[in-house]
Scaffold this motif. Structure first.
Motif, PDB file in Angstrom:
ATOM      1  N   ASN A 139     -32.214  14.067   3.687  1.00 58.53           N
ATOM      2  CA  ASN A 139     -33.354  14.326   4.556  1.00 58.53           C
ATOM      3  C   ASN A 139     -33.144  13.670   5.915  1.00 58.53           C
ATOM      4  O   ASN A 139     -32.745  14.304   6.881  1.00 58.53           O
ATOM      5  N   TYR A 169     -30.820  17.388   7.200  1.00 54.21           N
ATOM      6  CA  TYR A 169     -31.892  18.359   7.418  1.00 54.21           C
ATOM      7  C   TYR A 169     -32.336  18.464   8.869  1.00 54.21           C
ATOM      8  O   TYR A 169     -32.586  19.567   9.376  1.00 54.21           O
ATOM      9  N   ASP A 170     -32.455  17.338   9.571  1.00 54.75           N
ATOM     10  CA  ASP A 170     -32.958  17.380  10.945  1.00 54.75           C
ATOM     11  C   ASP A 170     -32.094  18.243  11.856  1.00 54.75           C
ATOM     12  O   ASP A 170     -32.575  18.784  12.852  1.00 54.75           O
ATOM     13  N   ARG A 213     -32.913  22.304  10.461  1.00 54.45           N
ATOM     14  CA  ARG A 213     -34.222  22.943  10.282  1.00 54.45           C
ATOM     15  C   ARG A 213     -34.655  23.834  11.436  1.00 54.45           C
ATOM     16  O   ARG A 213     -35.385  24.810  11.231  1.00 54.45           O
ATOM     17  N   ASN A 230     -37.291  19.813   2.159  1.00 56.67           N
ATOM     18  CA  ASN A 230     -36.275  19.658   3.213  1.00 56.67           C
ATOM     19  C   ASN A 230     -34.847  19.880   2.721  1.00 56.67           C
ATOM     20  O   ASN A 230     -33.899  19.447   3.379  1.00 56.67           O
ATOM     21  N   TYR A 275     -32.099  28.345   8.289  1.00 51.47           N
ATOM     22  CA  TYR A 275     -33.283  27.776   7.651  1.00 51.47           C
ATOM     23  C   TYR A 275     -34.562  28.457   8.135  1.00 51.47           C
ATOM     24  O   TYR A 275     -35.444  28.748   7.312  1.00 51.47           O
TER      25      TYR A 275
END
Length: 449
Positions: free
Chosen positions: A68, A146-147, A150, A189, A305
């Motif tokens: 995450n 994830y950052d 996304r 996430n 995503y």
């Protein structure tokens, strides 16, 4: 089969953070671009290593779709890193141990070629043993996932070793031959894809798998006898990795087939981890396992995503055989050592190396001898019942040469490949133990006979 226990950092990250809520941070393409420049990555033991700048300090991160928030590990030698708005917390991950101490930091500036996030939250693990650099043979400072995925369409080209970020509002995909687009779901996430697995000679089972680029393994499956996910008869017990909360063990095996989209891979490497290592997860839900780097690297792919899609195209790695540790030993860097080499031939003529060594400091003496400071390669783990254990190799042995080739001229993963080349291969290891040189010889054999 019993295990010889050992302490080492596994290459399978499998890290799960406790959930901490905070303000959302977003990566923006610089100068209003529609896409970023190509960002090269190193592929080390099936893991993507990317350059990333944190508050002005250049670092190396593993790109991990299974994590995450970013996590910093190896910061002991990076005193210049500035961390903002720091608070002490505890986090928990995969493994059977207790939560560990960490720092949470907010408002950090992360820069990647063509991208910037002026307010990134991150975690810093304080345990010095959580260091992936020795096992990979290069310096690794953290992981990020994830950052970065996304808000963008992320192109990952394993074949040419680059990634590129696209603005989803302007991205237009060009259809190419032999590629397939499949749906993915984003849950907590993390990205999941549906596929099929055939264990032995039975029917294909539908499975939901985590996309985990931070795993160097190929395929993990969670045992569920009621759903037909049983451990194949031919297997052995193995150490699978280390999470934030301890070691992860399981059964190593292979499956007849694994299908993702329209693509089928035969005799795929697989493992069934013991589920007590996943107690940090509140609920596995309908997840049946995960796909790691050894399988994913066989494709060039586009993660979307925002649209919930994954596009796959086989690359030159698609038909590569799956790697098994036939010798039964793991290696890691353990500091440095000096070696002495003659640099003249019998006529006194200075010899020139055709291939430079990596990471060496060289001193030339008046006796035409070169002293080089090179990484020390040691045995960090031995699997019980393996060829290496049977001939008497031990954890802590220093590897000097493989089949007559001095190891200081090779990268860590190249040495591992030399030791595990193919079944039937005779391997000779020259090692140092308590200031004595010893020679061991063994033959690599099929694991599932």
């Amino acid at each position: 089969m019993k295990l010889v226990r050992y302490a080492r950092i596994g290459l399978l990250l499998g890290i799960v953070l406790c959930c901490f809520r905070g303000a959302a941070q977003h990566y923006q393409l610089l100068d209003g671009r529609k896409k970023s420049p190509k960002i090269p990555f190193e592929l080390v033991n099936n893991l993507m290593i990317i350059p990333l700048e944190v508050n002005g300090t250049p670092l190396r991160f593993i790109l991990d779709t299974g994590v995450n928030k970013p996590i910093l590990f190896n910061v002991a030698d990076q005193d210049s890193i500035e961390l903002r708005n720091v608070a002490k917390i505890q986090i928990r991950g995969l493994g059977t141990g207790d939560p560990i101490d960490a720092l949470r930091s907010t408002g950090n500036i992360f820069k990647l070629k063509g991208l910037v996030n002026p307010g990134q939250q991150l975690y810093v693990v304080l345990d010095r043993e959580m260091n992936f650099s020795p096992s990979l043979g290069i310096t690794i400072h953290g992981i990020i996932g994830y950052d970065l995925f996304r808000d963008h369409v992320v192109e990952v080209n394993y074949g040419r070793k680059f990634i590129r970020f696209h603005n989803p509002a302007t991205y237009r995909h060009r259809n190419r031959s032999r590629e397939v687009t499949v749906p993915i779901t984003i849950d907590r996430n993390k990205a999941y894809v549906s596929g099929g697995v055939t264990l032995e000679d039975g029917e294909e089972l539908d499975v939901k798998l985590l996309m985990d680029t931070g795993s160097s393994d190929a395929l993990w499956l969670f045992r569920d006898d009621d759903e037909g996910l049983y451990i194949p008869e031919k297997h052995y017990e193995d150490y699978l990795g280390k999470g934030l909360s301890g070691t992860i063990y399981g059964k190593r095996t292979k499956v007849k087939q694994i299908r993702v989209g329209d693509f089928v891979l035969n005799d795929a490497k697989a493992a069934f981890p013991y589920l007590d290592s996943f107690r940090a997860l509140p609920n596995l839900g309908d997840r049946d396992g995960s796909i790691g780097g050894e399988l994913l690297k066989r494709f060039n792919m586009v993660f979307n995503y925002p649209s919930g899609e994954l596009t796959l195209k086989p690359n030159a790695h698609f038909r590569d055989p799956f790697h098994f540790n036939l010798a039964g030993i793991e290696l890691e860097h353990a500091g440095v050592r000096y070696i002495a080499e003659r640099i003249t031939d019998s006529r006194g003529v200075v010899q020139q190396d055709e291939e430079d060594t990596f990471g060496t400091v060289q001193i030339l003496t008046s006796q035409r001898t070169r002293l080089s400071l090179v990484p020390e390669i040691v045995v960090s783990a031995i699997r019980a019942g393996s060829p290496a254990e049977e001939v008497g190799l031990r954890q802590g042995d220093v590897i000097l040469a493989v089949n007559g080739k001095s190891v200081h001229r090779y990268k860590l993963q190249e040495i591992m490949k030399m030791i595990n080349e193919k079944k039937g291969k005779r391997i000779r290891l020259l090692i140092e133990r308590y200031n004595r040189d010893l020679l061991f010889s063994f033959t690599l054999r099929e694991l599932f006979e």
